[in-house]
Design an enzyme around this catalytic site. Structure first.
Site, PDB file in Angstrom:
ATOM      1  CG  ASP A  35      11.170   3.628   2.528  1.00  0.00           C
ATOM      2  OD1 ASP A  35      12.035   3.755   3.404  1.00  0.00           O
ATOM      3  OD2 ASP A  35      11.085   4.370   1.530  1.00  0.00           O
ATOM      4  CE  LYS A  56      11.926   8.323   7.359  1.00  0.00           C
ATOM      5  NZ  LYS A  56      12.984   9.309   7.176  1.00  0.00           N
ATOM      6  CG  MET A 169       4.809  12.776   0.694  1.00  0.00           C
ATOM      7  SD  MET A 169       6.305  13.017   1.661  1.00  0.00           S
ATOM      8  CE  MET A 169       7.350  13.874   0.497  1.00  0.00           C
TER       9      MET A 169
HETATM   10  N1  SAH Z   1      10.734   8.159  -3.501  1.00  0.00           N
HETATM   11  C1  SAH Z   1       9.329   7.990  -3.787  1.00  0.00           C
HETATM   12  C2  SAH Z   1       8.476   9.070  -3.141  1.00  0.00           C
HETATM   13  C3  SAH Z   1       8.496   9.062  -1.640  1.00  0.00           C
HETATM   14  S1  SAH Z   1       7.388  10.233  -0.948  1.00  0.00           S
HETATM   15  C4  SAH Z   1       9.113   7.963  -5.305  1.00  0.00           C
HETATM   16  O1  SAH Z   1      10.051   8.252  -6.053  1.00  0.00           O
HETATM   17  O2  SAH Z   1       8.003   7.651  -5.737  1.00  0.00           O
HETATM   18  C5  SAH Z   1       5.918   9.264  -0.757  1.00  0.00           C
HETATM   19  C6  SAH Z   1       4.828   9.793  -1.680  1.00  0.00           C
HETATM   20  O3  SAH Z   1       4.967   9.224  -2.972  1.00  0.00           O
HETATM   21  C7  SAH Z   1       3.426   9.436  -1.267  1.00  0.00           C
HETATM   22  O4  SAH Z   1       2.941  10.320  -0.286  1.00  0.00           O
HETATM   23  C8  SAH Z   1       2.684   9.593  -2.574  1.00  0.00           C
HETATM   24  O5  SAH Z   1       2.449  10.950  -2.857  1.00  0.00           O
HETATM   25  C9  SAH Z   1       3.700   9.086  -3.577  1.00  0.00           C
HETATM   26  N2  SAH Z   1       3.490   7.662  -3.923  1.00  0.00           N
HETATM   27  C10 SAH Z   1       4.299   6.634  -3.604  1.00  0.00           C
HETATM   28  N3  SAH Z   1       3.822   5.480  -4.133  1.00  0.00           N
HETATM   29  C11 SAH Z   1       2.702   5.808  -4.821  1.00  0.00           C
HETATM   30  C12 SAH Z   1       1.763   5.066  -5.599  1.00  0.00           C
HETATM   31  N4  SAH Z   1       1.888   3.743  -5.784  1.00  0.00           N
HETATM   32  N5  SAH Z   1       0.711   5.729  -6.151  1.00  0.00           N
HETATM   33  C13 SAH Z   1       0.562   7.048  -5.989  1.00  0.00           C
HETATM   34  N6  SAH Z   1       1.417   7.795  -5.266  1.00  0.00           N
HETATM   35  C14 SAH Z   1       2.476   7.195  -4.693  1.00  0.00           C
END
Ligand code: SAH
Length: 255
Positions: A35, A56, A169
């Site tokens: 990613d 993405k 998101m």
């Molecule tokens: N699979 C990932 C989520 C993917 S969707 C997981 O388990 O975390 C992507 C979303 O994750 C972003 O839009 C945001 O809302 C959140 N996100 C990912 N990394 C983050 C971080 N370091 N701090 C806060 N939100 C985060």
């Protein structure tokens, strides 16, 4: 030769929040499809692999899902160890099921290596228990992002009965988020927090109420961010001294 595909959770951002299993598999990988937000130090662990960025990010050029699926199948027919490296946990909000189905259809073996999801990193950043005794016995992970065939407001009704909600998101559509939640009966006085870049040195957080959500995040919010909601945040709200002006708080003791 048919290889195996490992769906590996890269964790929320900090490279040292990777599991030992993930580290070992990365070191053996021939190809890594990753990613956009994976930390360079994490990618560097894949010393012998060809790295393929299939990231993405909302509003940016994306790699079509079907194309990613085909490339993974193709790689598994040529190499032994293929890693699909996804932010956080690979099975949460990452369209992993579509990729798994493509592999199953092609008769390719796969395995999942869980990772620390953003919600847990955000809670850690704030020092707030999502299941604080007396305030919360249920947590929902939800997203307002709509896939094809889904109704727009459905996510909000699903969160209405949970004590604590973590939204993925959602920062790009805070107006819609607060409107939907209040329509579902959440009080405008419900404490909320936005946490950006949880687990990274540049982490920031803002606290307020649901009614204030649209004004909470500053325009320079660029990193991935989650919205947290629920009574478990109430004390944090007052101790942060939120007074209507969004204020950054470096939340993790690294300051
Ligand atoms: N699979 C990932 C989520 C993917 S969707 C997981 O388990 O975390 C992507 C979303 O994750 C972003 O839009 C945001 O809302 C959140 N996100 C990912 N990394 C983050 C971080 N370091 N701090 C806060 N939100 C985060």
């Amino acid at each position: 030769m048919t290889g195996i595909v490992y769906f590996v959770g890269a964790g929320p951002g900090a490279p040292d929040l990777l599991t030992l299993r993930a580290t070992r598999i990365l070191a053996r990988a021939d190809v890594v499809f990753h990613d956009a937000l994976v930390h360079p130090e994490t990618l560097a662990l894949a010393t012998r692999a060809k790295l393929v960025d299939v990231g993405k990010r909302a509003g940016r050029i994306s790699t079509a899902q079907g194309f990613i699926n085909r490339r993974m199948v193709h790689a598994a027919q040529r190499f032994k160890i293929i890693v699909r490296l996804k932010g956080g946990d690979p099975l949460l909000f990452g369209r992993a099921q579509e990729e798994i189905e493509a592999l199953v259809r092609a008769g390719i073996a796969y395995e999942i290596v869980p990772g620390i999801t953003a919600a847990l990193a955000a809670a850690a950043e704030l020092g707030v228990s999502l299941t604080r005794r007396g305030a919360s016995r249920t947590v929902t992970f939800a997203t307002p992002r709509v896939g094809t065939g889904e109704r727009a407001g459905d996510w909000a009704s699903a969160t209405a009965s949970a004590d604590t909600t973590v939204l993925y998101m959602g920062v790009g559509e805070v107006e819609e988020v607060s409107r939907c939640l209040m329509e579902q009966g959440r009080s405008g006085a419900t404490p909320v927090a936005i946490v950006e870049n949880a687990s990274l040195p540049e982490a920031r957080a803002w606290f307020g109420t649901l009614a204030e959500l649209t004004r909470l995040a500053p325009p320079d919010l660029r990193g991935p961010a989650t919205i947290l909601l629920g009574e478990v945040l109430r004390e944090r709200l007052s101790s942060a001294g939120f007074s209507g002006t969004p204020r950054a708080r470096v939340a993790s003791g690294r300051d």
